[in-house]
Design an enzyme around this catalytic site. Sequence first.
Site, short mmCIF file in Angstrom:
data_model
loop_
_atom_site.label_atom_id
_atom_site.label_comp_id
_atom_site.label_asym_id
_atom_site.label_seq_id
_atom_site.Cartn_x
_atom_site.Cartn_y
_atom_site.Cartn_z
CD1 TRP A 18 0.34 0.32 3.37
CD2 TRP A 18 -0.25 -1.80 2.95
NE1 TRP A 18 0.81 -0.45 4.40
CE2 TRP A 18 0.46 -1.76 4.18
CE3 TRP A 18 -0.71 -3.04 2.48
CZ2 TRP A 18 0.71 -2.91 4.93
CZ3 TRP A 18 -0.47 -4.18 3.24
CH2 TRP A 18 0.23 -4.10 4.45
NE ARG A 19 4.82 2.21 4.61
CZ ARG A 19 5.61 1.89 5.62
NH1 ARG A 19 6.82 1.39 5.39
NH2 ARG A 19 5.21 2.08 6.85
CD GLU A 31 -3.83 3.71 7.41
OE1 GLU A 31 -4.08 3.46 8.60
OE2 GLU A 31 -2.74 4.14 7.01
CB CYS A 194 16.57 4.03 18.04
SG CYS A 194 15.26 5.28 17.99
CB SER A 295 -12.06 -9.67 21.58
OG SER A 295 -13.42 -9.67 21.22
#
Length: 351
Positions: A18-19, A31, A194, A295
């Site tokens: 999706w990028r 999304e 990082c 859930s």
Amino acid sequence: MRQRLLQWYAEQGRDLPWRRTHDPYAIWISEIMLQQTQVKTVIPYYTRWLESLPTIADLAVADQNQVLKLWQGLGYYARARHLHQAAQQMMTHHQGEFPHTLPEVLALPGIGRTTAGGILSAAFNQPISILDGNVKRVLTRLIALKRPVKKASKQLWHISDQVLDPVQPGVFNQALMDLGATVCLPRTPDCGACPCSDFCRAFQQNMQNELPMREEKAPIPHKSIGVAVIWNEAGQILIDRRPPSGLLGGLWEFPGGKIEPGETVEDCIRREIQEELGIEVEVGDRLISLDHAYSHFRVTLNVHHCRHLSGEPQPIECDEIRWVSLDELDQYPFPAANVQIIDALKQNAAQ
DNA sequence: GATCCGTGGAA
DNA sequence: TTTCCAAGGAT
């Protein structure tokens, strides 16, 4: 901090399907699928979905069974129902186009603040921040937030607004999420890799492994369920479609219900089938027993073959009922636990 | 604001 | 095996 992160993303960012597009429809689908769902799980669903329903118009006119079938196994099925409804809204209220403004996008079912920001920033490069699980974790560590994330959401949204890159907000949001997903991990983050560790309060205080604070969870109840695979004289099986909202809404299932205290599995199945469908069945051999976690509770399904004795089945506590052959079961969307039952039925039939 | 809503990956 | 928890939103 922005430039370090953007530089890192240019070198280390993930190449995800999706990028490779700016089509708001495709980005919207991704999304929604990615809500509470890992990237690795989503990719094959995303690819298949766009092959089957490549445009908003295709989705809007699709049958709900087809939509739910494409979603089968992903969970949180309201996401699929809301996608369907939202596509229909776009046909009637937005000329079949994905809307471009935040209020319009937020008005669509299934889209909240984070999903709206994700779509509008990725598809149109609009400067709208996000606060998903990854970003929450990254920002929590960046400021060494020492209180529960749920109670600090206003503060975290403010930080997300502040750090957002005004020139390339779309890329920046993706970079923030990638950092959380690949470096700033929930357990044992890789602070040596990082790009933002120089700016990270948690790293400076060596608290990266204690933050974010753990939230306490309510214990999950367990239920035992009796489930019926009801056969008729023609060798067909009775299935029912669950009500359109709530748990597993709109999906098909094998009928059954909760085993009450002091009740045997056989008693339960006879009672439930009478209550739900208004028919008499003879409970036969056990097909399979399986455990499954939803859930908010766990279940043990005790599945028995049954023989239809008398009465015409009525959709008393469900939306619809249907007699189908073993081969036709594949056309219907079922919950994951019921797919296991179907697999067991097919193995039986193959013997 | 608390609860409901699935499933599977990963440790 | 158990536990955590993942690109959250609706009610």
